[in-house]
Design a protein around this motif. Structure first.
Motif, short mmCIF file in Angstrom:
data_model
loop_
_atom_site.label_atom_id
_atom_site.label_comp_id
_atom_site.label_asym_id
_atom_site.label_seq_id
_atom_site.Cartn_x
_atom_site.Cartn_y
_atom_site.Cartn_z
N ASN A 52 68.91 -34.09 -44.59
CA ASN A 52 69.72 -33.57 -45.87
C ASN A 52 70.65 -34.79 -46.72
N GLY A 55 76.09 -29.56 -47.68
CA GLY A 55 76.60 -30.87 -47.31
C GLY A 55 76.87 -30.98 -45.86
N ARG A 56 77.89 -31.45 -45.37
CA ARG A 56 78.05 -31.82 -44.15
C ARG A 56 78.07 -30.60 -43.10
N GLU A 104 82.52 -32.40 -48.39
CA GLU A 104 82.54 -30.74 -48.42
C GLU A 104 81.32 -30.24 -47.59
N ARG A 105 81.31 -28.90 -47.18
CA ARG A 105 80.31 -28.43 -46.63
C ARG A 105 79.34 -27.71 -47.45
N TYR A 106 79.71 -27.41 -48.56
CA TYR A 106 78.95 -26.81 -49.73
C TYR A 106 79.42 -27.30 -51.06
N PRO A 107 79.05 -28.60 -51.33
CA PRO A 107 79.62 -29.13 -52.59
C PRO A 107 78.92 -28.60 -54.04
N TYR A 145 72.84 -34.81 -48.75
CA TYR A 145 74.34 -34.49 -48.97
C TYR A 145 74.93 -34.43 -47.52
N HIS A 186 78.56 -35.71 -47.31
CA HIS A 186 79.54 -35.10 -48.18
C HIS A 186 80.82 -34.91 -47.55
#
Length: 236
Positions: A160, A144-145, A167-170, A162, A165
């Motif tokens: 990327n 994610g971000r 969340e960092r790891y959605p 996402y 997003h």
């Protein structure tokens, strides 16, 4: 100087730069292959705190993302000095590696770190591509971000999808990923070991780039060759 590393990429950075300094490392520290007398002290998320303390290290090296705060607090409570790194992009990785190796360990700046900076300064994008980057399945999770790996891909011309997003790891349903309209899916071989037979089949009709997770997510000596290795895997 006796060092315990709780981060695989930092383990490699220390082992290559100052052989013999490592007193302990995690079970996930796979590079270099020979860590000498370094004692294995468990995983990155579940280190044996007592075993680390018994090694009487001068310094424990950790990372705010890879290691859990309660474990680091327990080490500090036992009187152990802990250095916690934060690495969200490439410039921060270079700065933190310098802080660990030169600042904390008192080493001369290693030659591989200079080569890594030069390699990334000269990097050429493989194109203008949009991708999503799974890091796990069952459930599917993607970059994610605000991630180091996402920054490396951006420098190689791969945006990327996402990155914005919250969340960092959605967690993202596979149906949404398959219909995202991206140019490709980037599948690293860690933390989940995606392969040609495990991952691409979930996204029929979408080009899959299988990449080295070590070159995409590790901040250490692998950075010197990462631009060439990743570009070869990403290039159409």
């Amino acid at each position: 100087m006796r060092v315990v590393s709780l981060v695989p990429s930092l383990t490699e950075a220390v082992a290559v730069s100052a052989p013999g300094v490592l007193a302990g490392a995690t079970d996930w520290c796979t590079h270099p292959a020979d860590l000498g007398d370094a004692v294995r002290i468990g995983g990155t998320k579940n280190p044996d705190v007592r075993a680390v303390v018994e090694l009487r290290p001068d310094l424990v090296i950790a990372n705010e993302e890879e290691n859990r705060a309660p474990d680091l607090e327990a080490l500090r409570a036992a009187g152990v000095e802990v250095l916690v790194t934060e690495i969200r992009d490439l410039p921060q990785a270079f700065a933190e590696l310098d802080r660990v190796l030169v600042g904390a360990l008192g080493l001369e700046r290693p030659e591989w770190l200079d080569r890594a900076e030069e390699a990334w300064a000269a990097v050429e994008p493989v194109g203008e591509l949009t991708a999503f980057v799974p890091v796990w399945r069952r459930p599917w999770m993607v970059l994610g971000r605000d991630t180091f790996a996402g920054d490396l891909l951006a420098r190689l011309g791969v945006r990327n999808a996402y990155a914005g997003h919250p969340e960092r790891y959605p967690r993202v349903p596979v149906e949404e990923l398959a219909g995202s309209g991206c140019d490709l899916v980037v599948l690293p071989d860690e933390p989940y070991a995606f392969t040609a037979d495990d991952g691409p089949e979930a996204f029929p009709g979408l080009r899959a780039a299988l990449v080295s997770g070590r070159h995409l997510t590790w901040y250490g000596p692998s950075l010197a060759e990462a631009p060439q290795v990743l570009a070869a895997a990403l290039r159409p």
